[in-house]
Write an enzyme that holds these catalytic residues in place. Structure first.
Site, PDB file in Angstrom:
ATOM      1  N   THR A  84       0.855  -1.418   0.246  1.00 26.10           N
ATOM      2  CA  THR A  84      -0.025  -0.339   0.045  1.00 26.10           C
ATOM      3  C   THR A  84       1.133   1.071   0.541  1.00 26.10           C
ATOM      4  OG1 THR A  84      -2.086  -1.125   1.515  1.00 26.10           O
ATOM      5  CG2 THR A  84      -1.768   1.590   1.460  1.00 26.10           C
ATOM      6  N   GLY A  85       0.274   2.459  -0.368  1.00 27.63           N
ATOM      7  CA  GLY A  85       1.255   3.207  -0.709  1.00 27.63           C
ATOM      8  C   GLY A  85       1.224   4.035  -2.043  1.00 27.63           C
ATOM      9  N   SER A  86       2.197   5.193  -2.025  1.00 26.23           N
ATOM     10  CA  SER A  86       2.107   5.857  -3.434  1.00 26.23           C
ATOM     11  C   SER A  86       2.987   5.287  -4.235  1.00 26.23           C
ATOM     12  CB  SER A  86       2.531   7.111  -3.389  1.00 26.23           C
ATOM     13  OG  SER A  86       4.026   7.374  -2.125  1.00 26.23           O
ATOM     14  N   GLU A 110       0.534  -5.889   5.806  1.00 24.75           N
ATOM     15  CA  GLU A 110       1.294  -5.426   4.980  1.00 24.75           C
ATOM     16  C   GLU A 110       2.099  -6.761   5.908  1.00 24.75           C
ATOM     17  OE1 GLU A 110       1.853  -1.331   5.510  1.00 24.75           O
ATOM     18  OE2 GLU A 110       1.793  -0.967   2.740  1.00 24.75           O
TER      19      GLU A 110
HETATM   20  O1  DER Z   1       2.124   3.038   4.750  1.00 27.01           O
HETATM   21  C1  DER Z   1       3.151   1.601   4.526  1.00 27.01           C
HETATM   22  O2  DER Z   1       3.375   0.897   4.781  1.00 27.01           O
HETATM   23  C2  DER Z   1       3.443   2.311   2.854  1.00 27.01           C
HETATM   24  O3  DER Z   1       4.169   0.739   2.403  1.00 27.01           O
HETATM   25  C3  DER Z   1       4.644   3.503   2.860  1.00 27.01           C
HETATM   26  O4  DER Z   1       5.408   2.813   4.048  1.00 27.01           O
HETATM   27  C4  DER Z   1       5.889   3.364   1.888  1.00 27.01           C
HETATM   28  O5  DER Z   1       4.535   4.141   1.342  1.00 27.01           O
HETATM   29  P1  DER Z   1       4.631   5.469  -0.082  1.00 27.01           P
HETATM   30  O6  DER Z   1       5.344   4.226  -0.627  1.00 27.01           O
HETATM   31  O7  DER Z   1       3.569   6.333  -0.067  1.00 27.01           O
HETATM   32  O8  DER Z   1       6.082   6.257   0.890  1.00 27.01           O
END
Ligand code: DER
Length: 212
Positions: A28-30, A102
């Site tokens: 999850t995340g950008s 995760e």
């Molecule tokens: O919330 C999370 O664990 C995401 O994977 C984070 O660690 C990375 O988020 P980003 O790719 O938006 O920087």
């Protein structure tokens, strides 16, 4: 430094590691947002498991075959971002609040691949460390965890209370043990090196690959 390009390069390099027929954990995340289209473009016959409703929605909209994580007890590969990456492979994750899921999806995979832009590698981990807490007995749990702050953001995908530990992180292993042993803590964002197979970091217009 073009951070978005670095995220995209790292994500696309990770997508190349996925082979037809694999089962794939999606973080999850950008940074993962660049992974999904890169995977979809390859039109592989893969089965995916998502670590959050937003990843599930985005992956499904791209035509990836996303299934609930109750039909599989193992994954071939999991790919996810990180907030901080220490030289020895310790990670801080959970900026997006999905770290409990995760960690489960990372641990279920034969290979856990971390993708990141060049801001994420650090000399030493530092707070805050994301937490997921049970609502029951929250004030007592928070008292045990001081210094800690509860987020105003939405809850975890499983309804847990999101908070952040703001203490020192001199020894991640000791702190991880303490957090895991604290009653009321459902999950925390310290990921040990033993979970991580390799790290792909976008730097400028290239990708640095590090095996942990
Ligand atoms: O919330 C999370 O664990 C995401 O994977 C984070 O660690 C990375 O988020 P980003 O790719 O938006 O920087």
């Amino acid at each position: 430094m073009d951070v978005e390009q670095e995220k995209r390069l790292a994500a696309e390099a990770a997508a190349e590691l996925v082979e037809d027929g694999m089962t794939v954990g999606l973080g999850t995340g950008s940074t993962v947002r660049y992974l999904l289209p890169a995977l979809a473009r390859r039109r592989l016959r893969i089965i995916c498991v998502a670590t959050s409703p937003r990843t599930m929605r985005a992956a499904s909209e791209l035509g990836l075959d996303v299934r609930p994580f109750d039909i599989l007890d193992h994954l071939d590969i999991t790919i996810d971002g990180a907030d901080q990456i220490a030289p020895d492979g310790w990670l801080v994750k959970g900026g997006g609040g999905a770290h409990t899921r995760e960690k489960i999806v990372a641990a279920a995979a034969s290979r856990f691949i971390v993708i990141a832009d060049s801001r994420k590698p650090v000399d030493a981990l530092h707070g805050p460390v994301p937490l997921e807490l049970l609502e029951f007995g929250l004030p007592a749990t928070l008292r045990r965890l001081e210094p800690v702050a509860v987020r105003t953001a939405p809850r975890s995908p499983d309804g847990g209370i999101l908070a952040d530990y703001h203490g020192a992180v001199e020894d991640p292993a000791t702190l991880a043990e303490r957090l895991s042993a604290t009653p009321g803590v459902v999950g925390h964002g310290l990921f040990p090196p033993r979970l991580v197979a390799s790290v792909l970091v976008g730097r400028g217009d290239s990708v640095e690959r590090r095996t942990v």
